[in-house]
Design a protein around this motif. Structure first.
Motif, PDB file in Angstrom:
ATOM      1  N   UNK A  24       0.824  -1.207   0.000  1.00  0.00           N
ATOM      2  CA  UNK A  24       0.000   0.000   0.000  1.00  0.00           C
ATOM      3  C   UNK A  24       0.857   1.254   0.000  1.00  0.00           C
ATOM      4  N   UNK A  25       2.101   1.113   0.483  1.00  0.00           N
ATOM      5  CA  UNK A  25       2.980   2.279   0.594  1.00  0.00           C
ATOM      6  C   UNK A  25       4.434   1.867   0.398  1.00  0.00           C
ATOM      7  N   UNK A  26       5.194   2.711  -0.275  1.00  0.00           N
ATOM      8  CA  UNK A  26       6.641   2.546  -0.388  1.00  0.00           C
ATOM      9  C   UNK A  26       7.301   3.582   0.511  1.00  0.00           C
ATOM     10  N   UNK A  27       8.262   3.123   1.305  1.00  0.00           N
ATOM     11  CA  UNK A  27       8.978   4.006   2.224  1.00  0.00           C
ATOM     12  C   UNK A  27      10.424   4.092   1.762  1.00  0.00           C
ATOM     13  N   UNK A  28      10.814   5.261   1.277  1.00  0.00           N
ATOM     14  CA  UNK A  28      12.178   5.478   0.795  1.00  0.00           C
ATOM     15  C   UNK A  28      13.062   5.975   1.936  1.00  0.00           C
ATOM     16  N   UNK A  29      14.279   5.429   2.008  1.00  0.00           N
ATOM     17  CA  UNK A  29      15.228   5.847   3.037  1.00  0.00           C
ATOM     18  C   UNK A  29      16.367   6.681   2.454  1.00  0.00           C
ATOM     19  N   UNK A  30      16.194   7.174   1.236  1.00  0.00           N
ATOM     20  CA  UNK A  30      17.312   7.849   0.580  1.00  0.00           C
ATOM     21  C   UNK A  30      17.717   9.145   1.273  1.00  0.00           C
ATOM     22  N   UNK A  31      16.825   9.749   2.052  1.00  0.00           N
ATOM     23  CA  UNK A  31      17.164  10.985   2.768  1.00  0.00           C
ATOM     24  C   UNK A  31      17.614  10.736   4.209  1.00  0.00           C
ATOM     25  N   UNK A  32      17.643   9.466   4.610  1.00  0.00           N
ATOM     26  CA  UNK A  32      18.090   9.132   5.966  1.00  0.00           C
ATOM     27  C   UNK A  32      19.611   9.122   5.999  1.00  0.00           C
ATOM     28  N   UNK A  33      20.191   9.888   6.896  1.00  0.00           N
ATOM     29  CA  UNK A  33      21.641   9.998   6.961  1.00  0.00           C
ATOM     30  C   UNK A  33      22.270   8.720   7.523  1.00  0.00           C
ATOM     31  N   UNK A  34      23.510   8.454   7.078  1.00  0.00           N
ATOM     32  CA  UNK A  34      24.283   7.363   7.633  1.00  0.00           C
ATOM     33  C   UNK A  34      24.130   6.027   6.947  1.00  0.00           C
ATOM     34  N   UNK A  35      23.316   5.949   5.895  1.00  0.00           N
ATOM     35  CA  UNK A  35      23.101   4.676   5.218  1.00  0.00           C
ATOM     36  C   UNK A  35      23.879   4.560   3.910  1.00  0.00           C
ATOM     37  N   UNK A  36      24.682   5.579   3.583  1.00  0.00           N
ATOM     38  CA  UNK A  36      25.410   5.578   2.309  1.00  0.00           C
ATOM     39  C   UNK A  36      26.922   5.629   2.524  1.00  0.00           C
ATOM     40  N   UNK A  37      27.388   5.069   3.649  1.00  0.00           N
ATOM     41  CA  UNK A  37      28.805   5.162   3.979  1.00  0.00           C
ATOM     42  C   UNK A  37      29.488   3.798   3.938  1.00  0.00           C
ATOM     43  N   UNK A  38      30.749   3.813   3.509  1.00  0.00           N
ATOM     44  CA  UNK A  38      31.636   2.658   3.617  1.00  0.00           C
ATOM     45  C   UNK A  38      32.718   3.058   4.607  1.00  0.00           C
ATOM     46  N   UNK A  39      32.730   2.403   5.773  1.00  0.00           N
ATOM     47  CA  UNK A  39      33.633   2.805   6.853  1.00  0.00           C
ATOM     48  C   UNK A  39      34.544   1.641   7.209  1.00  0.00           C
ATOM     49  N   UNK A  40      35.841   1.919   7.218  1.00  0.00           N
ATOM     50  CA  UNK A  40      36.788   0.900   7.654  1.00  0.00           C
ATOM     51  C   UNK A  40      36.916   0.964   9.172  1.00  0.00           C
ATOM     52  N   UNK A  41      36.684  -0.172   9.811  1.00  0.00           N
ATOM     53  CA  UNK A  41      36.737  -0.241  11.267  1.00  0.00           C
ATOM     54  C   UNK A  41      37.711  -1.341  11.665  1.00  0.00           C
ATOM     55  N   UNK A  42      38.880  -0.926  12.194  1.00  0.00           N
ATOM     56  CA  UNK A  42      39.924  -1.910  12.459  1.00  0.00           C
ATOM     57  C   UNK A  42      40.353  -2.522  11.143  1.00  0.00           C
ATOM     58  N   UNK A  43      40.307  -3.818  11.061  1.00  0.00           N
ATOM     59  CA  UNK A  43      40.628  -4.474   9.798  1.00  0.00           C
ATOM     60  C   UNK A  43      39.411  -4.851   8.992  1.00  0.00           C
ATOM     61  N   UNK A  44      38.218  -4.487   9.500  1.00  0.00           N
ATOM     62  CA  UNK A  44      36.994  -4.855   8.809  1.00  0.00           C
ATOM     63  C   UNK A  44      36.309  -3.670   8.160  1.00  0.00           C
ATOM     64  N   UNK A  45      35.030  -3.874   7.799  1.00  0.00           N
ATOM     65  CA  UNK A  45      34.253  -2.846   7.106  1.00  0.00           C
ATOM     66  C   UNK A  45      32.835  -2.793   7.660  1.00  0.00           C
ATOM     67  N   UNK A  46      32.260  -1.605   7.629  1.00  0.00           N
ATOM     68  CA  UNK A  46      30.821  -1.445   7.802  1.00  0.00           C
ATOM     69  C   UNK A  46      30.300  -0.721   6.568  1.00  0.00           C
ATOM     70  N   UNK A  47      29.323  -1.326   5.913  1.00  0.00           N
ATOM     71  CA  UNK A  47      28.770  -0.781   4.676  1.00  0.00           C
ATOM     72  C   UNK A  47      27.300  -0.470   4.892  1.00  0.00           C
ATOM     73  N   UNK A  48      26.918   0.784   4.702  1.00  0.00           N
ATOM     74  CA  UNK A  48      25.528   1.181   4.845  1.00  0.00           C
ATOM     75  C   UNK A  48      24.641   0.479   3.840  1.00  0.00           C
ATOM     76  N   UNK A  49      23.405   0.211   4.242  1.00  0.00           N
ATOM     77  CA  UNK A  49      22.510  -0.583   3.395  1.00  0.00           C
ATOM     78  C   UNK A  49      22.167   0.089   2.077  1.00  0.00           C
ATOM     79  N   UNK A  50      22.295   1.434   1.998  1.00  0.00           N
ATOM     80  CA  UNK A  50      21.947   2.134   0.769  1.00  0.00           C
ATOM     81  C   UNK A  50      23.167   2.480  -0.090  1.00  0.00           C
ATOM     82  N   UNK A  51      24.305   1.901   0.240  1.00  0.00           N
ATOM     83  CA  UNK A  51      25.466   2.019  -0.649  1.00  0.00           C
ATOM     84  C   UNK A  51      25.159   1.238  -1.918  1.00  0.00           C
ATOM     85  N   UNK A  52      25.396   1.847  -3.066  1.00  0.00           N
ATOM     86  CA  UNK A  52      25.070   1.169  -4.320  1.00  0.00           C
ATOM     87  C   UNK A  52      26.097   0.096  -4.649  1.00  0.00           C
TER      88      UNK A  52
END
Length: 298
Positions: A50-78
């Motif tokens: 019934x509804x689509x909810x876009x998160x494209x304007x939500x901050x923090x979901x488009x980042x690739x961050x190196x943490x120690x030897x690993x990675x955190x990738x935001x869900x909206x990274x293409x």
């Protein structure tokens, strides 16, 4: 021509606002990221939110961050951003390789890592690489959050452990141990815009460059209802010294771990043969990388 059904559209500016909207709609909404799968399914009539909810304007979901030897990738990274990221190429080249083979440049520019995971397609490109990397999905709901290993995330074709009102916010990839290598191969009829007939990701960790295998991971895609570990093959490799004979044995065992079907893209027998061939190929390349001068970086 297939037309979209009518639906409402929400574009919240924060994650709490988005979660509140999803909670209010009680399962009658879908989160839209790139929409490369969702829109197609809506046109086909298999999904009618019934509804689509876009998160494209939500901050923090488009980042690739190196943490120690690993990675955190935001869900909206293409997918394109993953394929082209120098950080991903260094820390998790097997993920960069799987991303570069997804769809076409146009699709990679729209599709997101979160969307590729949440749709839970048996032949999705990114899950095999993420699973051999030991990735975890970070889920947030209204007032709660949890981390789920990708190994236990998928429950069937198009289904996962995500609960109504939850959102996938990021993917966490731990650092790889020294003397680790990984490889991914996707088999399709064409070089682009192709759904995998079979895909295999393998990762090996050695005790030392010329040592025994201390950890082995093999994930098969498009040969079962979800991406799966070739458990028998992994057990046969662990504690053994790498060799062509060992890899051939593991490949044969991997064939027994899968349950392919016959469809328009290929027969079950052909898929089993390709599992055998691709497991050997990915193990050989993973071993070559693990025993080289570069440590880690799977």
């Amino acid at each position: 021509m297939l037309l979209l059904p009518k639906f409402d559209y929400e574009e919240p500016k924060s994650l709490p606002e988005a979660l509140a909207v999803l909670s209010e709609l009680k399962g009658n909404a879908k989160v839209i990221a790139g929409g490369t799968d969702l829109i197609v399914n809506m046109k086909k009539g298999t999904l009618k939110p019934a509804c689509l909810v876009s998160l494209k304007k939500v901050e923090g979901l488009r980042q690739i961050v190196r943490e120690g030897g690993g990675l955190t990738i935001g869900s909206h990274v293409t997918v394109a951003e993953i394929a082209e990221s120098a950080t991903v190429a260094w820390v998790a080249p097997v993920l960069a390789r799987s991303a570069s083979g997804l769809g076409s440049p146009l699709i990679r520019n729209r599709a997101t890592i979160g969307g590729n995971i949440v749709t839970a397609r048996p032949a999705a490109d990114l899950p095999p690489a993420l699973m051999v990397l030991g990735a975890e999905a970070m889920l947030k709901g209204n007032g709660k959050g949890r981390s789920v290993p990708l190994d236990s995330f998928f429950t069937g074709p198009g289904s996962s452990v995500i609960e109504t009102g939850e959102v996938l916010t990021s993917i966490s990839i731990p650092s790889a141990p020294p003397f680790t290598g990984a490889h991914y191969v996707k088999l399709g009829h064409r070089a682009a815009l192709e759904i995998a007939i079979v895909a295999v990701a393998s990762r090996l960790t050695l005790y030392k460059p010329d040592g025994v295998i201390v950890d082995a991971r093999i994930v098969l895609s498009a040969v079962a209802p979800t991406a799966i570990h070739a458990v028998s093959a992994e057990k046969a490799l662990t504690g053994q010294r790498p060799s062509e004979e060992l890899f051939a044995k593991a490949a044969s065992l991997a064939v027994t771990d899968c349950s392919p079907i016959t469809d328009i893209r290929g027969g079950a027998g052909y898929r089993r043969d390709m599992v055998n061939a691709l497991v050997r190929r990915t193990l050989t390349k993973a071993y070559h990388d693990a025993s080289g001068e570069k440590e880690g970086g799977a």
